[in-house]
Motif scaffolding. Structure first.
Motif, PDB file in Angstrom:
ATOM      1  N   SER A   1      10.288 -10.004 -10.092  1.00  0.00           N
ATOM      2  CA  SER A   1      10.536  -9.986  -8.657  1.00  0.00           C
ATOM      3  C   SER A   1       9.888  -8.776  -7.977  1.00  0.00           C
ATOM      4  CB  SER A   1      12.039  -9.977  -8.374  1.00  0.00           C
ATOM      5  OG  SER A   1      12.626  -8.756  -8.824  1.00  0.00           O
ATOM      6  N   SER A   2       9.363  -7.866  -8.761  1.00  0.00           N
ATOM      7  CA  SER A   2       8.785  -6.646  -8.191  1.00  0.00           C
ATOM      8  C   SER A   2       7.429  -6.927  -7.561  1.00  0.00           C
ATOM      9  CB  SER A   2       8.644  -5.566  -9.260  1.00  0.00           C
ATOM     10  OG  SER A   2       7.732  -5.976 -10.267  1.00  0.00           O
ATOM     11  N   ARG A   3       7.100  -6.156  -6.551  1.00  0.00           N
ATOM     12  CA  ARG A   3       5.841  -6.321  -5.841  1.00  0.00           C
ATOM     13  C   ARG A   3       4.833  -5.276  -6.340  1.00  0.00           C
ATOM     14  NH1 ARG A   3       7.049  -6.710   0.191  1.00  0.00           N
ATOM     15  NH2 ARG A   3       7.658  -8.804  -0.422  1.00  0.00           N
ATOM     16  N   PRO A   4       3.619  -5.692  -6.710  1.00  0.00           N
ATOM     17  CA  PRO A   4       2.617  -4.710  -7.132  1.00  0.00           C
ATOM     18  C   PRO A   4       2.339  -3.696  -6.024  1.00  0.00           C
ATOM     19  CG  PRO A   4       1.937  -6.935  -7.715  1.00  0.00           C
ATOM     20  CD  PRO A   4       3.130  -7.074  -6.823  1.00  0.00           C
ATOM     21  N   LYS A   5       1.989  -2.477  -6.445  1.00  0.00           N
ATOM     22  CA  LYS A   5       1.779  -1.386  -5.486  1.00  0.00           C
ATOM     23  C   LYS A   5       0.429  -0.728  -5.717  1.00  0.00           C
ATOM     24  CE  LYS A   5       6.733  -0.487  -5.011  1.00  0.00           C
ATOM     25  NZ  LYS A   5       7.099  -1.771  -5.645  1.00  0.00           N
TER      26      LYS A   5
ATOM     27  N   ILE B   1       0.870  -1.179   0.000  1.00  0.00           N
ATOM     28  CA  ILE B   1       0.000   0.000   0.000  1.00  0.00           C
ATOM     29  C   ILE B   1       0.901   1.221   0.000  1.00  0.00           C
ATOM     30  CG2 ILE B   1      -1.758   1.286   1.268  1.00  0.00           C
ATOM     31  CD1 ILE B   1      -2.653  -1.421   2.467  1.00  0.00           C
ATOM     32  N   GLN B   2       0.767   2.070  -1.016  1.00  0.00           N
ATOM     33  CA  GLN B   2       1.614   3.241  -1.149  1.00  0.00           C
ATOM     34  C   GLN B   2       0.763   4.510  -1.161  1.00  0.00           C
ATOM     35  OE1 GLN B   2       4.730   3.341  -0.861  1.00  0.00           O
ATOM     36  NE2 GLN B   2       5.624   1.400  -1.496  1.00  0.00           N
ATOM     37  N   GLY B   3       1.398   5.638  -1.004  1.00  0.00           N
ATOM     38  CA  GLY B   3       0.684   6.902  -1.031  1.00  0.00           C
ATOM     39  C   GLY B   3       0.185   7.317   0.335  1.00  0.00           C
TER      40      GLY B   3
END
Length: 513
Positions: free
Chosen positions: A355-359, A230-232
């Motif tokens: 390898s990246s995590r969804p945001k 969770i971003q922002g």
């Protein structure tokens, strides 16, 4: 055995949740048209005038020219009511990535008996928004047209077609098999969760014109269980703290992925649309009536049974019981009352980094997201994008980044810090973008808003408060790259009654927009 359906809406709809007194776009447009008078050209010309566009050309002449134009490059197909795909002479149509096609892991072949884990290695169900990323991985629009990553949304499932146990049962499109005691089989629930989300698939056109799946480390399934950040502004707030993530920084999965967006920095945005019905909150007040917080009620969280009954899984696994958002413990860090607040967002995915995590980009607001459309980026200027809340009588939004766009350094951080606006249209043909910022336009503690996180988790309520204009399901949008004008499709409004018909909206029970 079928789950109780009652008055449950069909796929693509949510309960009418906007009971604010804000004016509808149709009423504003009608008043505008009454003053200007529609003399010639009908409603289309009047709408063009409303938005300050050039007068439309003669429609019948244009239609005639299009139907006989050699510029089409093919012989037009006849109108048909047949239930089949029809293409012009010389063209063929073939399935490319159907539900169940293996794309990763052990590449399990599709069969009805596939397990939930096997579904997580196969293409998901009910495709929606998608984008082809050229294989070079440098630009979302330039590069190879014969090899790349096809990224596909999976909006929902139909359990009646997914499980061997559903054979012979009379299930409708949202029905699901249940055990004699009313519980659900955990592997069926897992399979349904894994059929949601997004598929990332390396595809290549062969010499014979057919497209094939390339077995590649870039192939990936993102599902209703994938770990996400969770971003922002909402990150770490009390609104998203749960038993799974007591600090409010993580959640699991993305659901009801409808349309999409493509960033100038070559990533994919998947949009969570009709997600609220996947949850249930059976809280009752002293009068024994449903008692939901506004962040549930204003979005249509169920008060009876969730859409697919995932919380009924017989093993009571944590990843399934989270769909029951009824408070059951002393505080939010010990139950899943806040789980619905971790959905309703735009999710950014880097298709070239497995390898990246969804945001989840919370600065873009929480509602029934249909898609994201960007203005062409300009070096040194803010990023500007537009979004529609695809539900009846909901709103159109704009986001402007706080930082300027620089091609060399552009990234998802531009979606975490900026201003979200909502559209208000005026009867004189003008309009304004109202910022949804805590402390401005009455979005203050005195009026029930405690922070920017509160404003964003309750985006719809904030938009109600500032007087945004109710629209008829704003769905797909587009930006003309030359004029930079913005267009939105208003899908339908099946709730319009006969006495609400007007010059701008002549169809009652308008099913088709």
């Amino acid at each position: 055995m079928n789950n109780p359906q009652g008055s449950r809406l069909r796929h693509g709809d949510e309960p009418l949740c906007n009971h604010s007194p804000n004016p509808t776009f149709s009423s504003i447009l009608e008043a505008r048209l009454q003053r200007r008078q529609v003399l010639q050209g009908g409603i289309a010309a009047a709408v063009a005038t409303f938005f300050g566009l050039p007068a439309l050309n003669n429609a019948s002449k244009s239609a005639k020219a299009a139907s006989g134009s050699a510029l089409l490059g093919f012989k037009a197909i006849p109108v048909s009511a047949e239930d089949k795909v029809v293409v012009p002479e010389g063209y063929t149509a073939r399935p490319l990535l159907a539900w169940g096609i293996p794309i990763t892991g052990t590449y399990p072949e599709f069969k009805l008996e596939n397990t939930g884990a096997e579904q997580g290695m196969q293409v998901g169900s009910h495709h929606d928004g998608m984008h082809f990323f050229p294989i070079e991985g440098k630009d979302p629009w330039q590069g190879s047209s014969t090899e790349g990553l096809l990224v596909i949304n999976h909006e929902y499932v139909e359990p009646r077609f997914m499980h061997a146990a559903a054979k012979g049962q009379q299930l409708n499109d949202e029905g699901y098999p249940v055990n004699p005691d009313g519980s659900r089989d955990p592997d069926q629930v897992l399979k349904e969760l894994n059929a949601h989300g997004v598929s990332i698939v390396h595809i290549k056109r062969e010499a014979d014109g057919n497209w094939t799946v390339v077995r590649d480390r870039l192939n990936r399934r993102i599902t209703g269980l994938t770990l996400m950040e969770i971003q922002g502004p909402v990150r770490g707030s009390d609104f998203v703290k749960t038993k799974f993530s007591p600090d409010g920084t993580m959640t699991r999965g993305t659901l009801n992925n409808c349309a999409h967006g493509v960033t100038p920095w070559n990533t994919y945005l998947t949009c969570e649309e009709n997600w609220a019905g996947y949850f249930v909150n059976t809280s009752k007040g002293p009068d024994q009536k449903p008692n939901l917080p506004r962040e549930h009620k204003r979005y249509g969280v169920s008060t009876e049974t969730s859409r697919y009954g995932w919380e009924l899984a017989s093993n009571k696994a944590d990843e399934f019981i989270r769909f029951n958002a009824t408070p059951t413990a002393a505080d939010a860090t010990q139950d899943y009352r806040n789980e619905p607040n971790t959905f309703g967002w735009v999710v950014e995915i880097d298709p070239f980094d497995p390898s990246s995590r969804p945001k989840k980009r919370t600065a873009l607001g929480r509602f029934a997201h249909e898609g994201v459309v960007f203005q062409p980026p300009v070096e040194g200027q803010p990023i500007v994008l537009y979004m529609g809340d695809d539900a009846r009588f909901e709103y159109i939004y704009k986001y402007v980044s706080a930082e300027p766009y620089r091609k060399e350094t552009a990234g998802g951080h531009l979606l975490d810090n900026g201003t979200l606006y909502v559209a208000k249209f005026n009867e004189d043909g003008t309009g304004e973008w109202i910022p949804l910022l805590f402390g401005q336009n009455g979005l203050t503690p005195e009026n029930g808003f405690t922070s920017q996180a509160d404003v964003l988790v309750n985006t719809r309520t904030a938009a109600d408060f500032v007087g945004a204009t109710k629209m008829d399901r704003p769905e797909w949008g587009a930006v003309d790259p030359k004029t930079r004008m913005v267009y939105f499709t208003l899908t339908n409004n099946s709730k319009r009654e006969q006495d609400q018909v007007n010059a701008a909206n002549p169809r009652p029970k308008n099913q088709w927009g």
